[in-house]
Design a protein around this motif. Structure first.
Motif, mmCIF file in Angstrom:
data_model
loop_
_atom_site.group_PDB
_atom_site.id
_atom_site.type_symbol
_atom_site.label_atom_id
_atom_site.label_comp_id
_atom_site.label_asym_id
_atom_site.label_seq_id
_atom_site.Cartn_x
_atom_site.Cartn_y
_atom_site.Cartn_z
ATOM 1 N N GLY A 213 -17.175 57.581 -25.066
ATOM 2 C CA GLY A 213 -16.632 58.858 -24.599
ATOM 3 C C GLY A 213 -17.415 59.403 -23.409
ATOM 4 O O GLY A 213 -18.644 59.338 -23.392
ATOM 5 N N SER A 214 -16.686 59.941 -22.434
ATOM 6 C CA SER A 214 -17.366 60.369 -21.211
ATOM 7 C C SER A 214 -18.337 61.521 -21.483
ATOM 8 O O SER A 214 -19.368 61.627 -20.835
ATOM 9 C CB SER A 214 -16.353 60.758 -20.137
ATOM 10 O OG SER A 214 -15.592 61.868 -20.558
ATOM 11 N N GLY A 215 -18.003 62.382 -22.447
ATOM 12 C CA GLY A 215 -18.896 63.491 -22.787
ATOM 13 C C GLY A 215 -20.260 63.000 -23.232
ATOM 14 O O GLY A 215 -21.297 63.406 -22.694
ATOM 15 N N SER A 216 -20.270 62.084 -24.206
ATOM 16 C CA SER A 216 -21.534 61.552 -24.719
ATOM 17 C C SER A 216 -22.290 60.798 -23.632
ATOM 18 O O SER A 216 -23.510 60.905 -23.514
ATOM 19 C CB SER A 216 -21.279 60.597 -25.890
ATOM 20 O OG SER A 216 -20.632 61.279 -26.934
ATOM 21 N N GLU B 131 -9.638 63.942 -27.736
ATOM 22 C CA GLU B 131 -10.639 63.717 -28.768
ATOM 23 C C GLU B 131 -10.502 64.666 -29.950
ATOM 24 O O GLU B 131 -11.133 64.499 -30.965
ATOM 25 C CB GLU B 131 -12.036 63.880 -28.163
ATOM 26 C CG GLU B 131 -12.374 62.685 -27.283
ATOM 27 C CD GLU B 131 -13.496 63.003 -26.329
ATOM 28 O OE1 GLU B 131 -14.311 63.878 -26.662
ATOM 29 O OE2 GLU B 131 -13.554 62.376 -25.276
ATOM 30 N N GLY C 74 -12.627 68.219 -24.153
ATOM 31 C CA GLY C 74 -13.918 67.542 -24.084
ATOM 32 C C GLY C 74 -14.493 67.451 -22.689
ATOM 33 O O GLY C 74 -14.592 68.439 -21.973
ATOM 34 N N GLY C 75 -14.859 66.240 -22.309
ATOM 35 C CA GLY C 75 -15.490 66.005 -21.018
ATOM 36 C C GLY C 75 -14.629 66.446 -19.839
ATOM 37 O O GLY C 75 -15.147 66.810 -18.792
ATOM 38 N N HIS C 76 -13.296 66.455 -20.044
ATOM 39 C CA HIS C 76 -12.420 66.788 -18.937
ATOM 40 C C HIS C 76 -12.510 68.256 -18.585
ATOM 41 O O HIS C 76 -12.388 68.633 -17.429
ATOM 42 C CB HIS C 76 -10.988 66.393 -19.281
ATOM 43 C CG HIS C 76 -10.899 65.017 -19.854
ATOM 44 N ND1 HIS C 76 -11.492 63.949 -19.227
ATOM 45 C CD2 HIS C 76 -10.352 64.544 -20.985
ATOM 46 C CE1 HIS C 76 -11.293 62.865 -19.963
ATOM 47 N NE2 HIS C 76 -10.620 63.204 -21.037
ATOM 48 N N ILE D 120 -13.014 61.460 -14.426
ATOM 49 C CA ILE D 120 -14.052 60.509 -14.020
ATOM 50 C C ILE D 120 -13.974 59.237 -14.863
ATOM 51 O O ILE D 120 -14.432 58.173 -14.466
ATOM 52 C CB ILE D 120 -15.447 61.153 -14.123
ATOM 53 C CG1 ILE D 120 -16.472 60.308 -13.365
ATOM 54 C CG2 ILE D 120 -15.870 61.361 -15.572
ATOM 55 C CD1 ILE D 120 -17.758 61.015 -13.093
ATOM 56 N N ALA D 121 -13.351 59.347 -16.046
ATOM 57 C CA ALA D 121 -13.241 58.185 -16.924
ATOM 58 C C ALA D 121 -12.260 57.158 -16.371
ATOM 59 O O ALA D 121 -12.200 56.030 -16.837
ATOM 60 C CB ALA D 121 -12.814 58.619 -18.319
ATOM 61 N N TYR E 64 -19.969 69.357 -33.642
ATOM 62 C CA TYR E 64 -20.653 68.388 -32.824
ATOM 63 C C TYR E 64 -20.926 68.920 -31.423
ATOM 64 O O TYR E 64 -21.952 68.674 -30.847
ATOM 65 C CB TYR E 64 -19.812 67.117 -32.737
ATOM 66 C CG TYR E 64 -20.217 66.212 -31.618
ATOM 67 C CD1 TYR E 64 -21.422 65.517 -31.680
ATOM 68 C CD2 TYR E 64 -19.421 66.076 -30.491
ATOM 69 C CE1 TYR E 64 -21.797 64.691 -30.645
ATOM 70 C CE2 TYR E 64 -19.800 65.257 -29.464
ATOM 71 C CZ TYR E 64 -20.985 64.558 -29.533
ATOM 72 O OH TYR E 64 -21.348 63.761 -28.506
ATOM 73 N N TYR F 3 -23.552 73.053 -26.442
ATOM 74 C CA TYR F 3 -23.824 73.005 -25.015
ATOM 75 C C TYR F 3 -25.141 73.709 -24.745
ATOM 76 O O TYR F 3 -25.304 74.880 -25.003
ATOM 77 C CB TYR F 3 -22.670 73.633 -24.228
ATOM 78 C CG TYR F 3 -21.508 72.714 -24.316
ATOM 79 C CD1 TYR F 3 -21.361 71.693 -23.397
ATOM 80 C CD2 TYR F 3 -20.633 72.772 -25.386
ATOM 81 C CE1 TYR F 3 -20.337 70.791 -23.506
ATOM 82 C CE2 TYR F 3 -19.606 71.871 -25.508
ATOM 83 C CZ TYR F 3 -19.462 70.887 -24.559
ATOM 84 O OH TYR F 3 -18.456 69.988 -24.685
#
Lengths: 178, 291
Positions: free
Chosen positions: A93-96, B14, B98-100, B208-209, B284, B287
């Motif tokens: 996962g990009s976050g981790s 996710e 999530g990361g996005h 970015i993924a 989980y 930040y």
């Protein structure tokens, strides 16, 4: 990144994280004897597994002459675990990935091969090609650990969002003041 | 109006909780769109009839909108809009999960907030994290400028077209619901868009993924030429899709916080710690500011 290799007799924690996903193949892999032996041979003392929504429970161990093993499902302090780790083994996962790279921790990304349309491997492989991390599959993890040379990894240099902002401003006709 | 879009329509979200979409809400929205004449005229007819007419007519409406938009963008694509130089543009910001979301908020941190104002944030109904992060950002901005958040920002949720692991067949129906809901939100936010008084510009930032292939949303926007500007974060992706613009990576040195780059955009310590209690799965995400 490599200087932590030299410290003796200190706790050297390997932190395994699967994020919010269910990735039993990874938990099973790190719980296998050959991975644990490879980690112990590299001088790591503790194995801490964040197992997420998976159902496979690793075997806890105290660890006198072996690796101490502990696990939990979710935690509010993932960042603390990452910070105190000497090595991070993570899902793709990009976050981790970026959270770990930002902390400058050595990272092995294990790609979940069971996912359909697995674009996640793209990012892990690209960053592995750029030598920011190691990329492995659950089957090859022990080999990756045995072969890895943490001093050959390059730190991740942060990105920059201003080019996008600049493009948007230009497009809308706002004056350019970056 | 500006749309900053990121991956609402992808295959790898996710989050995990149950989809909350209910048909009733959509039907309610539809009857409101149609100003209720259908309901009044045919008291005797069944509700499912009304809703199928509504679904059909809104589908026709959506398709024609898409066509007009398509022709407009193909015609205007890549030409800058010099006319709008001075006044602020209302901005719709679409947050993935999530990361996005982190990528999008990194971008927002460097955008001039006085130009992109007011800001409407949209996230998926099952994604509790993204809007809270956006709310934190807006709170810090409001505290900085001594204004109220409600003056500059609004937060909204939208039905998700597909959950992680949902089958592609059932996602046809959920995607339709999500489309109608999206249309409804657009009407609510900015009637001019739908009435055609003013057209929006659409900016899409690919995650970015995505290194070698565009995501489904990115691919649709690219192939249909729906986006005015489509940004990618890897050069090899730009080579494959020449009409995209390569802008380098958006992921910052520290999560959500932009330092030094732009003095207007400093939020020191605001994101110090954030823990969500309601769902153990989401615990989980924490930040931590990495000063």
């Amino acid at each position: 990144m490599g200087n932590e290799e030299d410290r003796d007799k200190e706790k050297r924690v390997v932190f395994v994280t699967v994020g919010t996903t269910c990735f039993d193949a990874l938990v099973r892999a790190v719980d296998s004897n050959n991975v644990k032996q490879a980690l112990f041979a590299k001088g790591y003392t503790d194995l801490l597994i964040q197992m997420g929504r998976g159902s496979y429970l690793p075997s806890k161990a105290e660890g006198v002459d072996t690796l101490a093993v502990d696990y939990f499902t979710f935690s509010s302090s993932i960042a603390d675990h990452l910070r105190s780790a000497s090595l991070v083994i993570s899902h793709a996962g990009s976050g981790s990935i970026f959270e770990t790279l930002r902390l400058g921790k050595p990272l092995i990304v294990v790609v979940n091969e069971d996912l359909m349309d697995n674009h996640q491997s793209e990012l892990a492989e690209e960053l592995a090609d750029r030598k920011h991390l190691y990329c492995a599959s659950p089957q090859t993890l022990h080999q990756t650990i045995a072969d890895m040379d943490l001093s050959s990894l390059f730190p991740y240099s942060p990105g920059d969002a201003t080019p996008v902002a600049k493009h948007i401003n230009n497009f809308l006709g706002f004056p350019d003041d970056y | 109006m500006v749309l900053l879009g990121k991956r609402m329509f992808d295959t790898d979200f996710e989050t995990s909780s149950e989809p909350k979409s209910s048909c009733d809400d959509v039907c309610l929205a539809l009857t409101e769109i149609l100003k209720l004449p259908l309901m009044d005229k045919c008291n005797g007819c069944s509700f499912s009839n009304v809703s199928s007419i509504a679904v059909f007519s809104s589908a026709v409406f959506v398709v024609s909108l898409i066509l007009v938009r398509l022709l407009y963008v193909i015609y205007h694509s890549r030409s800058a809009l010099r006319k709008r130089a001075s006044k602020p543009v209302s901005t719709l910001i679409i947050l993935g999960s999530g990361g996005h979301t982190a990528e999008m908020l990194n971008l927002l941190a460097v955008l001039q907030k006085d130009r992109f104002n007011p800001r409407f944030y949209i996230a998926a109904a099952t994604d509790n994290m993204s809007l809270q992060k956006a709310q934190l950002l807006e709170d810090s901005l409001a505290a900085q400028n001594e204004t109220r958040v409600t003056d500059t920002a609004q937060f909204m949720k939208i039905y998700r077209s597909r959950e992680v692991g949902q089958s592609y067949i059932t996602s046809i129906w959920t995607t339709l619901i999500a489309m109608v809901h999206a249309l409804w939100l657009m009407i609510k936010i900015r009637p001019e868009v739908v009435l055609g008084i003013r057209w929006s510009s659409i900016f899409y930032v690919e995650s970015i993924a995505r290194v070698r292939r565009l995501s489904l949303s990115g691919l649709l926007l690219y192939k249909l030429r729906m986006a005015d500007q489509l940004f990618v974060q890897w050069p090899q992706l730009q080579r494959q899709y020449p009409r995209a613009t390569y802008v380098g990576r958006l992921i910052e040195a520290s999560d959500l916080v932009i330092k030094k780059k732009n003095k207007r955009c400093e939020f020191p310590g605001i994101y110090a710690y954030m823990v969500l209690q309601e769902d153990p799965h989401r615990k989980y995400h924490s930040y931590t500011e990495l000063n």
